[in-house]
Write a protein that holds these residues in place. Structure first.
Motif, short mmCIF file in Angstrom:
data_model
loop_
_atom_site.label_atom_id
_atom_site.label_comp_id
_atom_site.label_asym_id
_atom_site.label_seq_id
_atom_site.Cartn_x
_atom_site.Cartn_y
_atom_site.Cartn_z
N UNK A 1 0.92 -1.11 -0.07
CA UNK A 1 0.19 -0.04 -0.03
C UNK A 1 0.81 1.16 -0.07
N UNK A 2 0.65 2.25 -0.94
CA UNK A 2 1.39 3.44 -1.07
C UNK A 2 0.39 4.65 -0.85
N UNK B 1 0.16 10.05 -12.71
CA UNK B 1 -0.81 9.20 -11.57
C UNK B 1 -2.23 9.36 -12.00
N UNK B 2 -2.91 8.47 -11.97
CA UNK B 2 -4.33 8.06 -12.34
C UNK B 2 -5.07 9.09 -11.65
N UNK C 1 -5.85 -3.04 -20.64
CA UNK C 1 -4.48 -2.98 -20.73
C UNK C 1 -3.81 -1.49 -20.53
N UNK C 2 -4.66 -0.51 -21.08
CA UNK C 2 -4.07 0.87 -20.83
C UNK C 2 -4.21 1.43 -19.21
N UNK C 3 -5.25 1.10 -18.65
CA UNK C 3 -5.62 1.20 -17.34
C UNK C 3 -4.63 0.61 -16.46
N UNK C 4 -4.63 -0.76 -16.80
CA UNK C 4 -3.45 -1.60 -16.09
C UNK C 4 -2.31 -1.02 -16.08
N UNK D 1 2.38 1.11 -13.36
CA UNK D 1 3.58 1.97 -13.53
C UNK D 1 3.26 3.32 -12.32
N UNK D 2 2.23 3.86 -12.21
CA UNK D 2 2.12 4.75 -11.37
C UNK D 2 2.56 4.15 -9.68
#
Length: 171
Positions: A68-69, A110-111, A145-148, A153-154
């Motif tokens: 968890x970050x 970041x999302x 896949x784009x969201x994943x 990566x974020x």
């Protein structure tokens, strides 16, 4: 929509969670008790938190790594101070937690929402209302896949810079 128990129960090797808000769930009785100085034991008599800790313990006992970050503003809000207080119980249950001051995240992509990624295959996006309560349709699952890729990566970018829980000092 699967429950957290089901999601953690079906995880095979990893579950990562990125939190980016400075406040959540103001209606949480444990938060109110903490603010009033009545919550010395982070687990207390909170059956939901006790359940969460047991699910984490079960998953980590099976070899699932749970990280968890948290990206937080400094000075920290009351809610973040509360989270820091209760996070010792999360760590004892098997979670690995890190904290990143928001000013150190400026150059990270970041999302727009908090999320979980399970086994680098499934993303659970969390939608909150402005007051920090979970929105009426606040959970969304996707394998896009784009969201994943963005979420994974974020998370790793934040994780790399963040301070381990045992070393993070509130301002």
């Amino acid at each position: 929509m699967p429950t957290y128990k089901e999601l953690l129960g079906s995880a095979r090797h990893s579950a990562v969670h990125l939190e980016m808000r400075d406040g959540y769930m103001p209606s949480d009785p444990a938060f109110a008790a903490w603010r009033e100085g009545r919550l010395s034991d982070p687990v207390g008599d909170d059956p939901d938190f006790q359940q969460w800790l047991s699910w984490v313990s079960e998953a980590t006992a099976r070899g699932v790594r749970i990280r968890r970050a948290r990206v937080v503003s400094v000075p920290e809000s009351d809610y973040i101070r509360f989270e820091h207080h209760v996070s010792h119980a999360n760590v004892r249950a098997g979670e690995d937690i890190r904290w990143l001051p928001r000013r150190r995240a400026t150059d990270l992509a970041l999302p727009g929402n908090d999320f979980w990624v399970f086994d680098n295959e499934l993303v659970l996006v969390l939608h909150f209302a402005g007051d920090g309560e979970l929105a009426p349709e606040g959970r969304e699952l996707t394998r896009d896949e784009r969201v994943l890729d963005l979420c994974a990566s974020a998370f790793e970018a934040v994780w790399e810079r963040a301070v381990p829980h045992e070393d993070y000092r509130l301002s």
